[in-house]
Enzyme design. Structure first.
Site, PDB file in Angstrom:
ATOM      1  CD  GLU A  48       8.032  -0.032   7.399  1.00  0.00           C
ATOM      2  OE1 GLU A  48       7.098  -0.765   7.056  1.00  0.00           O
ATOM      3  OE2 GLU A  48       8.196   1.115   6.943  1.00  0.00           O
ATOM      4  CG  ASP A  85      -0.397   0.040   2.511  1.00  0.00           C
ATOM      5  OD1 ASP A  85       0.843   0.064   2.617  1.00  0.00           O
ATOM      6  OD2 ASP A  85      -1.160   0.074   3.512  1.00  0.00           O
ATOM      7  CB  SER A  86       4.587   1.698  -0.259  1.00  0.00           C
ATOM      8  OG  SER A  86       4.754   0.571  -1.087  1.00  0.00           O
ATOM      9  CE  LYS A 102       3.204  -5.728   3.975  1.00  0.00           C
ATOM     10  NZ  LYS A 102       2.699  -4.626   4.827  1.00  0.00           N
ATOM     11  CD  GLU A 138       0.806  -1.434   7.774  1.00  0.00           C
ATOM     12  OE1 GLU A 138       0.489  -0.615   8.660  1.00  0.00           O
ATOM     13  OE2 GLU A 138       1.248  -1.095   6.668  1.00  0.00           O
ATOM     14  CG  ASP A 158       0.437  -3.973   2.282  1.00  0.00           C
ATOM     15  OD1 ASP A 158       0.245  -4.625   3.322  1.00  0.00           O
ATOM     16  OD2 ASP A 158       1.162  -2.959   2.225  1.00  0.00           O
TER      17      ASP A 158
HETATM   18  O1  KIV Z   1       3.529  -1.096   1.563  1.00  0.00           O
HETATM   19  C1  KIV Z   1       4.695  -1.494   1.538  1.00  0.00           C
HETATM   20  O2  KIV Z   1       5.451  -1.242   0.591  1.00  0.00           O
HETATM   21  C2  KIV Z   1       5.171  -2.274   2.667  1.00  0.00           C
HETATM   22  C3  KIV Z   1       6.643  -2.604   2.717  1.00  0.00           C
HETATM   23  C4  KIV Z   1       7.409  -1.418   3.108  1.00  0.00           C
HETATM   24  C5  KIV Z   1       6.939  -3.766   3.583  1.00  0.00           C
HETATM   25  O3  KIV Z   1       4.428  -2.618   3.528  1.00  0.00           O
END
Ligand code: KIV
Length: 270
Positions: A186, A44-45, A112, A114, A83
Site C-alpha cells: 500500500e 477494516d476500511s 489479512k 498488517e 481483515d
Molecule cells: O481495509 C482495507 O480496505 C484494506 C485495503 C486498502 C487493502 O486493507
C-alpha cells in the site's frame, strides 16, 4: 464454478493479474462475486466508509465478525479474506489464533494481517507464523498500514528513502518465508513495488503502488464514488454512484409530493 482458494491465488503469479475489491455486506458481495472478482476483502476500511470511524484501529472485532459473515453469505466463488482488526492481534498477539479461527468459522477463507511493531519486534512474526502453522491462510500487508498510521507519520507514501525501501523489502521477504500466500503493498513508489514484486515468489497486490504489482485492489466505496472524503491520488472512480443516488432520491421525493408514487400497480386492492 469452483471456489477460488489461497493456493489458486498464489499460482496466478506471472500468469494472470489478480483482481480484488473490498465489500462489507451481502448484496455488494453477491454482485462482486457474480462479476467474477478473484478476491473480496472484508477490509477494516469499513470503519471509515461504512461506520464513519476515522481510525481503522478503532473498529471492533464484533463489527468485523458480523460483516464477514454477511459477505460470506453473498459469495460463492471469490476468495473471501477477512481483515483482522487491530484488536484481534496487535493488543494481545497470543489471542490471534482464536480470533482468526472465528473469522474462518463465519465463512472467511483467509485472513489479512498488517505489518506491525518496531523494526526488530518479534510480535508480527509470531502472529503470522502462528496462524500459518495452524493452517490459516494469511495475506500480508506492508507499506502504509492504516492500523499503525500514527507511527508512520500519517497517510503518506512509504519507502521513499533508501533505508525505508530496504526495510520494506526485508518485511516482504520475512512474510514470504513465514508462508503468506500473497502480499498487499500500500502506497509505495512504483519502482520499489516493482522490485519487491520481482524479488518474491508470492503475488503482490497493490493499492497506490503502481502497475507492476501482480494484482490491484481498491476500496469499493472509493471505486464507486460513494465515499465523499478526500480522494487519494491512486483511486480511480469508475462510476459516480453518489451523484446517481442523490438524483434518485430527488426523483423519489418529487414523485411522492406529486402523488405519482406509489401507482395503482404498486398498490394492493384487497
Ligand atoms: O481495509 C482495507 O480496505 C484494506 C485495503 C486498502 C487493502 O486493507
Amino acid at each position: 464454478m469452483n471456489k477460488i482458494t489461497a493456493g489458486d491465488i498464489k499460482k496466478k503469479k506471472n500468469k494472470e493479474k489478480i483482481i480484488m475489491l473490498t465489500a462489507y455486506d451481502y448484496s455488494f458481495a453477491k454482485i462482486l462475486d457474480e462479476a467474477g472478482l478473484d478476491i473480496i476483502l472484508v477490509g477494516d476500511s469499513m470503519a471509515n466508509v461504512v461506520l464513519g470511524i476515522k481510525q481503522t484501529r478503532r473498529i471492533s472485532l464484533t463489527e468485523m465478525y458480523q460483516h464477514t459473515r454477511a459477505v460470506a453469505y453473498g459469495t460463492k466463488r471469490s476468495l473471501v479474506v477477512a481483515d483482522m482488526p487491530y484488536s484481534a492481534y496487535q493488543r494481545k498477539p497470543q489471542d490471534c489464533l482464536k480470533h482468526a479461527r472465528k473469522f474462518l468459522k463465519l465463512g472467511a477463507d483467509a485472513v489479512k494481517i498488517e505489518w506491525f511493531g518496531a523494526k526488530n519486534s518479534k510480535d508480527c512474526f509470531y502472529v503470522v507464523g502462528k496462524l500459518i502453522k495452524n493452517g490459516i491462510p494469511v495475506m500480508g500487508h506492508i507499506g502504509l498500514t492504516p492500523q499503525t498510521v500514527h507511527l508512520l507519520g500519517g497517510y503518506r507514501v512509504q519507502g521513499r528513502s533508501k533505508p525505508a525501501a530496504e526495510e520494506l523489502l526485508r518485511q516482504a521477504k520475512i512474510l514470504q518465508n513465514l508462508g503468506v500466500f500473497s502480499l498487499v503493498l500500500e502506497c509505495i513508489p512504483y519502482p520499489l513495488a516493482r522490485k519487491i514484486t520481482a524479488s518474491l515468489k508470492i503475488p503482490t497486490i497493490g493499492i497506490g503502488a503502481g502497475k507492476y504489482c501482480d494484482g490491484q485492489v481498491l476500496v469499493l466505496y472509493d471505486f464507486l464514488g460513494l465515499y465523499s472524503e478526500k480522494k487519494p491520488r491512486f483511486v480511480r472512480v469508475y462510476r459516480d454512484f453518489s451523484r446517481e443516488i442523490k438524483k434518485a432520491v430527488i426523483e423519489f421525493s418529487r414523485d411522492i409530493r406529486k402523488g405519482k408514487f406509489p401507482s395503482k400497480p404498486e398498490s394492493f386492492f384487497s
